[in-house]
Write an enzyme that holds these catalytic residues in place. Structure first.
Site, PDB file in Angstrom:
ATOM      1  N   ALA A 124     -10.611   1.444 -30.749  1.00 31.30           N
ATOM      2  CA  ALA A 124     -11.449   2.319 -31.578  1.00 31.30           C
ATOM      3  C   ALA A 124     -12.327   1.430 -32.459  1.00 31.30           C
ATOM      4  O   ALA A 124     -12.112   0.224 -32.539  1.00 31.30           O
ATOM      5  CB  ALA A 124     -10.572   3.221 -32.434  1.00 31.30           C
ATOM      6  N   LYS A 125     -13.280   1.993 -33.101  1.00 32.30           N
ATOM      7  CA  LYS A 125     -14.118   1.247 -34.046  1.00 32.30           C
ATOM      8  C   LYS A 125     -14.874   2.253 -34.896  1.00 32.30           C
ATOM      9  O   LYS A 125     -15.124   3.380 -34.451  1.00 32.30           O
ATOM     10  CB  LYS A 125     -15.119   0.355 -33.296  1.00 32.30           C
ATOM     11  CG  LYS A 125     -15.657  -0.789 -34.114  1.00 32.30           C
ATOM     12  CD  LYS A 125     -14.703  -1.980 -34.103  1.00 32.30           C
ATOM     13  CE  LYS A 125     -15.205  -3.128 -34.934  1.00 32.30           C
ATOM     14  NZ  LYS A 125     -14.347  -4.319 -34.771  1.00 32.30           N
ATOM     15  N   GLY A 126     -15.285   1.822 -36.084  1.00 25.53           N
ATOM     16  CA  GLY A 126     -16.053   2.718 -36.943  1.00 25.53           C
ATOM     17  C   GLY A 126     -17.032   1.926 -37.781  1.00 25.53           C
ATOM     18  O   GLY A 126     -16.964   0.698 -37.850  1.00 25.53           O
TER      19      GLY A 126
END
Ligand code: NAD
Length: 435
Positions: A124-126
């Site tokens: 995931a990444k944000g």
């Protein structure tokens, strides 16, 4: 924001953006690497498409009341690329250049990285498109908390666990942890990693990425039959990763002969003393001016006579030109995505082995895994236990990638992606397709 493009004669492929074929797009770059690995493994097209396509893309508006009383609007994202092997894992970056393609690409990198070191996470990444240097501390806190509130339905210890990335730190993680804990009505330390020790952090986290890079550097030297005390090293970056590297590599007998930071590069043929450099940096705020050093143009860092090159600063730093001129005969990627596709092809053509980022810098995410495990256990591990497990995990990952590299006869990067995709494919197939 999400757009869909069709490939001729093919089913719909989800891509965050349409781009011209001439423009470098990190999302298209990473997905082409995953697709290629899928073909090496002989996976069917449907499964490859499933692995490539991000599971969830959330775009959020982040309104912030500025100190002036005005409201400013920012945009942020959280993307879960793949959660077949466990909850999503990946950092949050605050930077003016953040966009959905970059975050999607980094989330896919995280799926691969977690699978390469065989920890039970997906990717995931944000991020938020913002220049945090232009914000006051109060504005930064309000921005962080509103973003955390907006992505809260998507994150959690058993869903998706953010961590620090560019321009986010232990304080930002503390605000996210507190915001989610307030929303849920109970303390939720396992929702983020990279927290201070006082609120559920771990011993040993600082320097874990650099320790992993050091383990990979020593391991490749051993495989190539080279002695540590005969190696000269150049490092690009003297930050959270680069600075501890100077010490760790020197302790293993290597000589750091060149180093660069954002202000320029220096050459120290006799080798840099880690303690003297650390004291100099505290005073000067830069590596420039280190006693006895020669200043060199920043773009010449990797041409300094050396044996090992370690990019530990920027994405895309090793392009075709730098790769052509590289003096070292081994490269270890401490930074994320430091090598362009063209740069990688040139290094491969010159037979310069590259320990890829998804393996070399995975010490950080392994440390995050240990922090999360301790939060879930409610039990703090001693530093020795933490380091022993970190070293074991990194050694096992390196040994596995090296053994497969010998069988597959492709680059270490391609091998690592094949191993990552293979593990994701296994989990995906075992779980089957819902409904
Ligand atoms: P940092 O901000 O602490 O340090 C970055 C360093 O790079 C600084 O010394 C800065 O001066 C230097 N730099 C910036 N622009 C430069 C330029 N144009 N030329 C030369 N040097 C330049 O960042 P960090 O946490 O050390 O991260 C470095 C890299 O490692 C990034 O790619 C990051 O994504 C990656 N990484 C970091 C971690 C971690 O645990 N911090 C984990 C995995 C990967």
């Amino acid at each position: 924001m999400l757009s869909r493009t069709s490939k001729a004669g093919d089913n719909v492929v989800t891509r965050p953006h349409e781009v011209s074929p001439h423009e470098f797009n990190p999302w298209i770059h990473v997905t082409s690497l995953i697709e290629k690995a899928g073909h090496v493994l002989g996976l069917n097209e449907g499964l490859i498409k499933r692995i490539v396509t991000p599971e969830r893309i959330l775009e959020v508006a982040v309104p912030v009341r500025m100190d002036s009383g005005q409201i400013e609007m920012y945009h942020g994202w959280r993307i879960q690329h793949d959660t077949s092997r466990g909850p999503g894992k990946g950092g949050i970056r605050f930077h003016p250049s953040v966009n959905v393609d970059e975050i999607a690409a980094l989330s896919a990198d995280m799926s691969i990285k977690c699978a390469v070191v065989n920890i039970p996470y997906g990717g995931a990444k944000g991020g938020i498109k913002v220049d945090p240097a232009a914000l006051s501390r109060g504005e930064l806190e309000r921005l962080t908390r509103r973003y955390a509130f907006s992505i809260a339905p998507m994150i959690g210890p058993d869903r998706d666990i953010p961590a620090p990335d560019i321009n986010t730190d232990t304080q930002v993680m503390s605000w996210i942890m507190d915001t989610v804990s307030m929303l849920r009505g109970h303390n939720t330390p396992g929702v983020v990693t990279g927290k201070p020790l006082a609120i559920g952090g771990t011993l040993g986290h600082a320097g874990a990425t650099s320790l992993g890079v050091t383990i990979c550097t020593s391991a490749i030297l051993q495989r190539l039959g080279r002695l540590a005390n005969e190696q000269r090293v150049v490092i690009q970056g003297y930050g959270k990763v680069g600075a501890p590297l100077v010490k760790l590599l020197s302790e293993r007998g290597m000589k750091i002969v060149g180093i660069a930071d954002i202000r320029g590069a220096i050459h120290v043929p006799g080798g840099i003393n880690p303690l003297t450099m650390s004291e100099h940096y505290k005073e000067a705020g830069t590596v420039m001016g280190y006693p006895g050093s020669d200043e060199v143009p920043a773009e010449k860092l990797f041409t300094i006579p050396s044996d090992i090159a370690i990019p530990a600063a920027l994405g895309g730093a090793i392009d075709a030109e730098i790769a052509e001129g590289m003096a070292a005969s081994i490269m270890v990627e401490a930074a994320n995505g430091p090598t362009t596709g063209e740069g990688a092809a040139i290094l491969a053509g010159r037979n310069i082995p590259v320990v890829p980022d998804v393996l070399a810098n995975a010490g950080g995410v392994v440390a995050s895994y240990f922090e999360w495990a301790q939060d879930l256990q409610g039990y703090l591990w001693e530093t020795e236990l933490f380091q022993q497990r970190l070293e074991k995990t990194m050694h096992e990952a390196f040994n596995h990638i090296w053994a497969r590299h010998q069988q597959l006869e492709v680059t270490l990067r391609e091998t690592a992606i094949v191993v990552g995709v293979e593990r994701i494919a296994e989990a995906t197939e075992l779980r089957g397709l819902f409904p």
